[in-house]
Design an enzyme around this catalytic site. Structure first.
Site, PDB file in Angstrom:
ATOM      1  N   HIS A  82      28.849 -26.980 -14.049  1.00 17.05           N
ATOM      2  CA  HIS A  82      27.557 -27.631 -13.836  1.00 17.05           C
ATOM      3  C   HIS A  82      27.757 -29.095 -13.461  1.00 17.05           C
ATOM      4  CE1 HIS A  82      23.344 -28.676 -14.400  1.00 17.05           C
ATOM      5  NE2 HIS A  82      23.083 -27.392 -14.512  1.00 17.05           N
ATOM      6  N   HIS A  83      26.917 -29.558 -12.533  1.00 19.00           N
ATOM      7  CA  HIS A  83      27.000 -30.942 -12.077  1.00 19.00           C
ATOM      8  C   HIS A  83      26.713 -31.931 -13.214  1.00 19.00           C
ATOM      9  CE1 HIS A  83      27.472 -34.023  -9.209  1.00 19.00           C
ATOM     10  NE2 HIS A  83      26.845 -33.479  -8.191  1.00 19.00           N
ATOM     11  N   ALA A  84      26.040 -31.481 -14.250  1.00 19.44           N
ATOM     12  CA  ALA A  84      25.798 -32.344 -15.406  1.00 19.44           C
ATOM     13  C   ALA A  84      27.085 -32.640 -16.161  1.00 19.44           C
ATOM     14  CB  ALA A  84      24.784 -31.692 -16.348  1.00 19.44           C
TER      15      ALA A  84
END
Length: 468
Positions: free
Chosen positions: A139-141
């Site tokens: 995930h980009h988070a």
């Protein structure tokens, strides 16, 4: 254990939906070690699942409850199951590039469940030429593309004889710079440290220049000059009927070919990447009778030498911003398109170079808000897109890399298309190659794989046009 989310991670989680999964990924192709046997893929899976100690980053998942006062936090997975995250897949016959890309397209389409740590890795066997593929998504988070490339340098080795190497999700001595991290221990959600207060004061001091930066940015945008905000991108087929289904395509070209075009034309390799994309999109849209008279606009992340920052955390004034680049898609001549891209990129960088890192981040964030707010408000497709395509170039390792004797042959990024810009082109250099990864909405960008020969033809035309 819970840790607070930084604002960037919170933003990536907030805008996520079934139509817009917010993970990045990559397809990695390996040559088997010379001593590999017929069961090598199973051996590789076992190596990746055998982890003495997991990195805390790979144990986090988002959580909200009454205990967290309704706000999203990172929580450590107490029932972590590595077999769920490290998977073994096989291609159908004949096991060619088409079958591999179709599988990666399906894997990249599925959203990562929040009740588990936000990553997966798939070892893929069955390629007819004997290579082994690994598709990884996160995930980009948790991690961005730059951090993912840095992780390669931490995990992989220059030595083909080295063994006993640990998986990327194992705890390594050196942390991955740029990965999203929270405090090392448990966080009291009501606690604010003295360091945080001092940082806030530093932010307030630097924020005094934000109104002027905002006025200059909007003024350039209104005049249709390169900036972090675009108000003049045309409508295209790339901003219609956005869905969560993805199609992925990948190919590489010798970096030296792109360097030769840049040297002969007095431009940069990043300009050449954007110009290749511009010519490819011109061909693709003409084929679908969808080419607008007005130039398409690309959102291009760029590394900048910004004016010195007064932020306590600033180190040397380096910053990353996003420039909205006019692609010259209305220009038939390849050399003319390259010049148009170069001038637009140059002007955009100059506009940002006078800003501090905080101002660059704020102005670039404004450009992203243009794209994300219609998504949050359910108004996608009703407003003009702020840009038409995302084009990103991330430098990677220059020499060959190995994982327990397996040589990495190619590294192809898979990224995030968004409503209004249903095509994302991310490339990274590796071992003398420029590896392109094209990720698009399956419905808004039909027959995406046709773009690969178009890119090849455009590079050849640029070489001819500038005498490279």
């Amino acid at each position: 254990m819970v840790t607070l989310l930084d604002p960037t991670s919170l933003g990536f989680l907030t805008v996520e939906s079934r139509q817009m999964p917010m993970h990045v990924g990559g397809l990695h192709l390996f040559a088997r070690p010379e001593d590999a046997d017929d069961g090598y893929e199973r051996t590789l899976v076992n190596q990746l699942r055998t982890v003495p100690e997991m990195s805390p980053l790979y144990l986090r998942h988002p959580h909200r409850s009454a205990r967290t006062a309704g706000q999203l936090v990172w929580e450590t997975d107490r029932s972590f199951d590595i077999e769920h995250h490290v998977r073994h897949s096989a291609l159908p016959r004949p096991g060619g590039g088409r079958e591999l890309l179709e599988l990666v397209s399906r894997l990249h389409s599925t959203r990562l469940p929040w009740e588990r740590p936000l990553w997966e890795s798939h070892v893929i066997e069955g390629l007819s030429d004997g290579r082994v593929a690994i598709y990884h998504k996160i995930h980009h988070a948790l991690m961005d593309g730059v951090s993912a490339i840095r992780l390669l340098n931490v995990v992989l080795s220059d030595d083909p004889e080295e063994r006993g190497m640990l998986a990327p999700w194992a705890l390594h001595p050196a942390p991955v710079e740029g990965a999203s991290r929270g405090p090392a221990g448990s966080t009291d959600l009501a606690h604010v440290s003295l360091t945080a207060v001092r940082s806030a004061l530093g932010l307030l001091a630097e924020a005094a220049g934000l109104p002027g930066a905002l006025v200059r940015t909007l003024s350039r945008s209104v005049r249709d000059q390169p900036s972090t905000v675009s108000l003049h991108s045309p409508r295209t087929m790339l901003d219609r009927e956005f869905t969560g289904a993805r199609r992925f395509a990948a190919q590489d070209w010798p970096v030296e070919r792109l360097h030769a075009v840049a040297r002969s034309s007095g431009t940069t390799i990043n300009d050449v990447v954007v110009a290749m994309t511009s010519g490819m999109l011109r061909r693709y849209l003409l084929q679908h009778d969808e080419l607008p008279r007005q130039s398409l606009v690309a959102m291009v992340p760029v590394g900048l030498k910004a004016r010195e920052s007064h932020l306590p955390s600033a180190d040397g004034g380096n910053a990353v911003g996003a420039v909205m680049v006019r692609m010259g898609t209305e220009i038939a001549d390849p050399a003319g398109r390259l010049r148009a891209v170069h001038e637009s990129m140059k002007a955009g960088k100059a506009a940002l170079a006078s800003m501090t890192p905080l101002q660059i981040m704020a102005m670039s964030g404004l450009g992203q808000a243009q794209a994300m707010l219609p998504v949050l408000w359910g108004a996608s497709g009703l407003t003009r897109p702020p840009y038409n395509v995302i084009v990103s170039n991330v430098p990677g390792p220059r020499q060959a890399k190995y994982f327990n004797g397996a040589r990495l042959l190619g590294n192809y990024p898979a990224s995030i298309p968004i409503p209004g810009a249903a095509l994302n082109i991310t490339c990274t250099s590796y071992d003398g190659k420029m590896c392109f990864g094209l990720t698009g909405c399956r419905r808004a960008v039909p027959r995406l794989q046709q773009m690969l020969p178009f890119l090849d033809e455009e590079l050849a035309l640029l070489e001819e046009a500038v005498g490279a």
